[in-house]
Motif scaffolding. Structure first.
Motif, PDB file in Angstrom:
ATOM      1  N   SER A  27       0.839  -1.194   0.000  1.00  0.00           N
ATOM      2  CA  SER A  27       0.000   0.000   0.000  1.00  0.00           C
ATOM      3  C   SER A  27       0.879   1.251   0.000  1.00  0.00           C
ATOM      4  CB  SER A  27      -0.917   0.009   1.223  1.00  0.00           C
ATOM      5  OG  SER A  27      -0.147   0.184   2.403  1.00  0.00           O
ATOM      6  N   SER A  28       0.284   2.359  -0.365  1.00  0.00           N
ATOM      7  CA  SER A  28       1.050   3.616  -0.381  1.00  0.00           C
ATOM      8  C   SER A  28       1.521   3.976   1.021  1.00  0.00           C
ATOM      9  CB  SER A  28       0.189   4.743  -0.961  1.00  0.00           C
ATOM     10  OG  SER A  28      -1.006   4.905  -0.205  1.00  0.00           O
ATOM     11  N   GLY A  29       0.690   3.662   2.039  1.00  0.00           N
ATOM     12  CA  GLY A  29       1.072   3.963   3.415  1.00  0.00           C
ATOM     13  C   GLY A  29       2.284   3.175   3.870  1.00  0.00           C
ATOM     14  N   VAL A  30       2.297   1.881   3.568  1.00  0.00           N
ATOM     15  CA  VAL A  30       3.437   1.034   3.935  1.00  0.00           C
ATOM     16  C   VAL A  30       4.685   1.494   3.190  1.00  0.00           C
ATOM     17  CG1 VAL A  30       4.390  -1.306   3.786  1.00  0.00           C
ATOM     18  CG2 VAL A  30       2.038  -0.959   4.568  1.00  0.00           C
ATOM     19  N   PHE A  31       4.523   1.833   1.902  1.00  0.00           N
ATOM     20  CA  PHE A  31       5.664   2.334   1.127  1.00  0.00           C
ATOM     21  C   PHE A  31       6.246   3.581   1.785  1.00  0.00           C
ATOM     22  CE2 PHE A  31       7.399   5.240  -2.031  1.00  0.00           C
ATOM     23  CZ  PHE A  31       8.347   4.442  -2.658  1.00  0.00           C
ATOM     24  N   LEU A  32       5.384   4.486   2.209  1.00  0.00           N
ATOM     25  CA  LEU A  32       5.857   5.721   2.853  1.00  0.00           C
ATOM     26  C   LEU A  32       6.528   5.419   4.196  1.00  0.00           C
ATOM     27  CD1 LEU A  32       2.887   8.148   2.093  1.00  0.00           C
ATOM     28  CD2 LEU A  32       5.197   8.225   1.120  1.00  0.00           C
ATOM     29  N   ALA A  33       5.997   4.421   4.924  1.00  0.00           N
ATOM     30  CA  ALA A  33       6.599   4.063   6.215  1.00  0.00           C
ATOM     31  C   ALA A  33       8.028   3.571   6.020  1.00  0.00           C
ATOM     32  CB  ALA A  33       5.754   2.994   6.900  1.00  0.00           C
ATOM     33  N   PHE A  34       8.257   2.715   5.047  1.00  0.00           N
ATOM     34  CA  PHE A  34       9.607   2.227   4.769  1.00  0.00           C
ATOM     35  C   PHE A  34      10.498   3.356   4.253  1.00  0.00           C
ATOM     36  CE2 PHE A  34       7.762  -1.875   5.289  1.00  0.00           C
ATOM     37  CZ  PHE A  34       8.811  -2.755   5.539  1.00  0.00           C
ATOM     38  N   THR A  35       9.913   4.272   3.501  1.00  0.00           N
ATOM     39  CA  THR A  35      10.671   5.428   3.032  1.00  0.00           C
ATOM     40  C   THR A  35      11.160   6.258   4.219  1.00  0.00           C
ATOM     41  OG1 THR A  35       9.374   5.538   0.989  1.00  0.00           O
ATOM     42  CG2 THR A  35      10.590   7.518   1.620  1.00  0.00           C
ATOM     43  N   ILE A  44       7.865  11.892  10.798  1.00  0.00           N
ATOM     44  CA  ILE A  44       6.847  11.615   9.773  1.00  0.00           C
ATOM     45  C   ILE A  44       6.308  10.198   9.926  1.00  0.00           C
ATOM     46  CG2 ILE A  44       6.437  11.427   7.292  1.00  0.00           C
ATOM     47  CD1 ILE A  44       8.492  13.626   6.868  1.00  0.00           C
ATOM     48  N   LEU A  45       7.181   9.251  10.283  1.00  0.00           N
ATOM     49  CA  LEU A  45       6.720   7.877  10.479  1.00  0.00           C
ATOM     50  C   LEU A  45       5.689   7.817  11.608  1.00  0.00           C
ATOM     51  CD1 LEU A  45       6.868   4.844   9.909  1.00  0.00           C
ATOM     52  CD2 LEU A  45       8.824   4.721  11.474  1.00  0.00           C
ATOM     53  N   GLY A  46       5.980   8.517  12.713  1.00  0.00           N
ATOM     54  CA  GLY A  46       5.040   8.545  13.823  1.00  0.00           C
ATOM     55  C   GLY A  46       3.699   9.141  13.406  1.00  0.00           C
ATOM     56  N   TRP A  47       3.741  10.191  12.590  1.00  0.00           N
ATOM     57  CA  TRP A  47       2.509  10.809  12.094  1.00  0.00           C
ATOM     58  C   TRP A  47       1.714   9.837  11.214  1.00  0.00           C
ATOM     59  CZ3 TRP A  47       1.047  12.068   7.016  1.00  0.00           C
ATOM     60  CH2 TRP A  47      -0.106  12.860   6.908  1.00  0.00           C
ATOM     61  N   LEU A  48       2.416   9.127  10.334  1.00  0.00           N
ATOM     62  CA  LEU A  48       1.748   8.168   9.459  1.00  0.00           C
ATOM     63  C   LEU A  48       1.047   7.064  10.252  1.00  0.00           C
ATOM     64  CD1 LEU A  48       4.454   7.669   6.670  1.00  0.00           C
ATOM     65  CD2 LEU A  48       2.164   8.648   6.354  1.00  0.00           C
ATOM     66  N   VAL A  49       1.749   6.546  11.255  1.00  0.00           N
ATOM     67  CA  VAL A  49       1.231   5.409  12.010  1.00  0.00           C
ATOM     68  C   VAL A  49       0.164   5.841  13.015  1.00  0.00           C
ATOM     69  CG1 VAL A  49       1.838   3.581  13.649  1.00  0.00           C
ATOM     70  CG2 VAL A  49       3.334   4.062  11.708  1.00  0.00           C
ATOM     71  N   GLU A  50       0.426   6.933  13.745  1.00  0.00           N
ATOM     72  CA  GLU A  50      -0.470   7.316  14.835  1.00  0.00           C
ATOM     73  C   GLU A  50      -1.647   8.178  14.389  1.00  0.00           C
ATOM     74  OE1 GLU A  50       2.223   9.117  17.573  1.00  0.00           O
ATOM     75  OE2 GLU A  50       3.229   7.227  18.064  1.00  0.00           O
ATOM     76  N   LYS A  51      -1.447   8.987  13.346  1.00  0.00           N
ATOM     77  CA  LYS A  51      -2.528   9.876  12.887  1.00  0.00           C
ATOM     78  C   LYS A  51      -3.245   9.324  11.656  1.00  0.00           C
ATOM     79  CE  LYS A  51      -1.600  13.011  16.015  1.00  0.00           C
ATOM     80  NZ  LYS A  51      -2.528  13.271  17.147  1.00  0.00           N
ATOM     81  N   GLN A  52      -2.483   8.725  10.760  1.00  0.00           N
ATOM     82  CA  GLN A  52      -3.075   8.213   9.522  1.00  0.00           C
ATOM     83  C   GLN A  52      -3.372   6.721   9.576  1.00  0.00           C
ATOM     84  OE1 GLN A  52      -3.913  10.502   7.124  1.00  0.00           O
ATOM     85  NE2 GLN A  52      -3.202  11.906   8.740  1.00  0.00           N
ATOM     86  N   LYS A  53      -3.036   6.106  10.721  1.00  0.00           N
ATOM     87  CA  LYS A  53      -3.335   4.685  10.960  1.00  0.00           C
ATOM     88  C   LYS A  53      -2.739   3.758   9.901  1.00  0.00           C
ATOM     89  CE  LYS A  53      -5.708   6.146  14.414  1.00  0.00           C
ATOM     90  NZ  LYS A  53      -5.106   6.117  15.771  1.00  0.00           N
ATOM     91  N   VAL A  54      -1.538   4.090   9.456  1.00  0.00           N
ATOM     92  CA  VAL A  54      -0.830   3.217   8.504  1.00  0.00           C
ATOM     93  C   VAL A  54      -0.382   1.957   9.233  1.00  0.00           C
ATOM     94  CG1 VAL A  54       1.266   2.978   7.107  1.00  0.00           C
ATOM     95  CG2 VAL A  54      -0.097   5.080   6.999  1.00  0.00           C
TER      96      VAL A  54
END
Length: 286
Positions: A27-35, A44-54
């Motif tokens: 998924s785009s979210g997982v791709f961004l997390a690895f990025t 940014i990783l914390g924001w993706l996981v905690e706010k965007q629920k990636v």
């Protein structure tokens, strides 16, 4: 016109992809997390996981997020992952990436030369043995980095002890006490001097897994273990501790009787409070 003529940067090739295209299942979210891991952006990783629920449990090119952190040397992100509920899944997953097959995150960190991260992962519950039975000191021994090879030499003895202890408990679980006695005799895994040689100078110095001589010995003599095995273990240790060819200064230190400590090994006995030098009397009276 070319990108160079237009003043544009060429597309970045992310190393976590390993030269492969983005998997169709990613998924785009997982791709961004690895990025974020590759670019070392915890914020940014914390924001993706905690706010965007990636989701954090995805695999990309055979790595999960913890594997990627170990590969790139991202200590801050690893510490953040450690605070999350899914840590156990992270730490137990084995890599599938080519060149790292069946590795734990610890093995990946060692291969990449990140020994400080490897120490943290070991203390945080990651296994020092990979899916093929290879220990981290084996990987360290072939490292091109001198500091990694030296680190591996330091880890080899505790890892060997830990491997013997795991086998002992496997035998105790199936109540094969004859094989357990044989294993203790041959491996000397309960011999205090083997622990001292491994730079574990007291009963509370931990193995890579966090287990200590105190906790291990307590499990060997608790009420679930056959009494004959318990007494046999006590006899073996008594013979060692009352031998004539040993360094009593180091032995006293091991039993936490040094001047710098206020505790005593007797606390590990769950059926009677006694000092190790009183073991012979106990054995005579039981």
């Amino acid at each position: 016109r070319t990108e160079k003529h237009l003043g544009l940067h060429p597309p970045r090739k992310f190393e976590f992809l390993g030269g492969c295209p983005v998997p169709s299942t990613c998924s785009s979210g997982v791709f961004l997390a690895f990025t974020c891991v590759e670019l070392d952006s915890l914020h940014i990783l914390g924001w993706l996981v905690e706010k965007q629920k990636v989701a954090t449990n995805g695999f990309v090119n055979g790595f999960n997020l913890l594997h990627a952190c170990a590969y790139f040397g991202r200590m801050e992100i690893i510490v953040w992952l450690y605070t999350r509920a899914e840590w156990c899944k992270f730490s137990n997953n084995l890599a599938k990436r080519k060149g790292f097959e069946q590795y734990t995150a610890v093995h990946i960190a060692v291969q990449q030369g990140h020994t400080i991260i490897a120490d943290f992962l070991l203390k945080s519950g990651c296994s020092s043995i990979d899916g093929k039975g290879k220990t981290i000191d084996v990987i360290a021994a072939s490292s091109p980095y001198k500091h990694v090879r030296e680190w591996g030499e330091e880890k080899a003895r505790p890892l060997k002890l830990e491997k013997h202890i795991k086998k002992l408990f496997a035998l105790l679980r199936i109540q094969d006490y004859k094989a357990a006695k044989n294993h203790v005799t041959i491996s000397e895994c309960l011999n205090p001097y083997q622990w001292i040689k491994a730079s574990l100078y007291t009963v509370d110095n931990p193995l890579p897994s966090g287990a200590t001589y105190r906790t291990i010995f307590s499990q060997c003599i608790n009420s679930d273990i056959d009494e004959s095995f318990t007494l046999w273990v006590c006899q073996q240790i008594t013979c060692i501790c009352h031998g004539t060819n040993y360094d009593y200064q180091n032995l006293n230190r091991f039993w936490n009787k040094g001047e710098d400590t206020g505790t005593n090994f007797s606390g590990c006995w769950d059926f009677k409070s006694l000092d190790i030098v009183q073991l012979n009397d106990l054995l005579q009276n039981l």
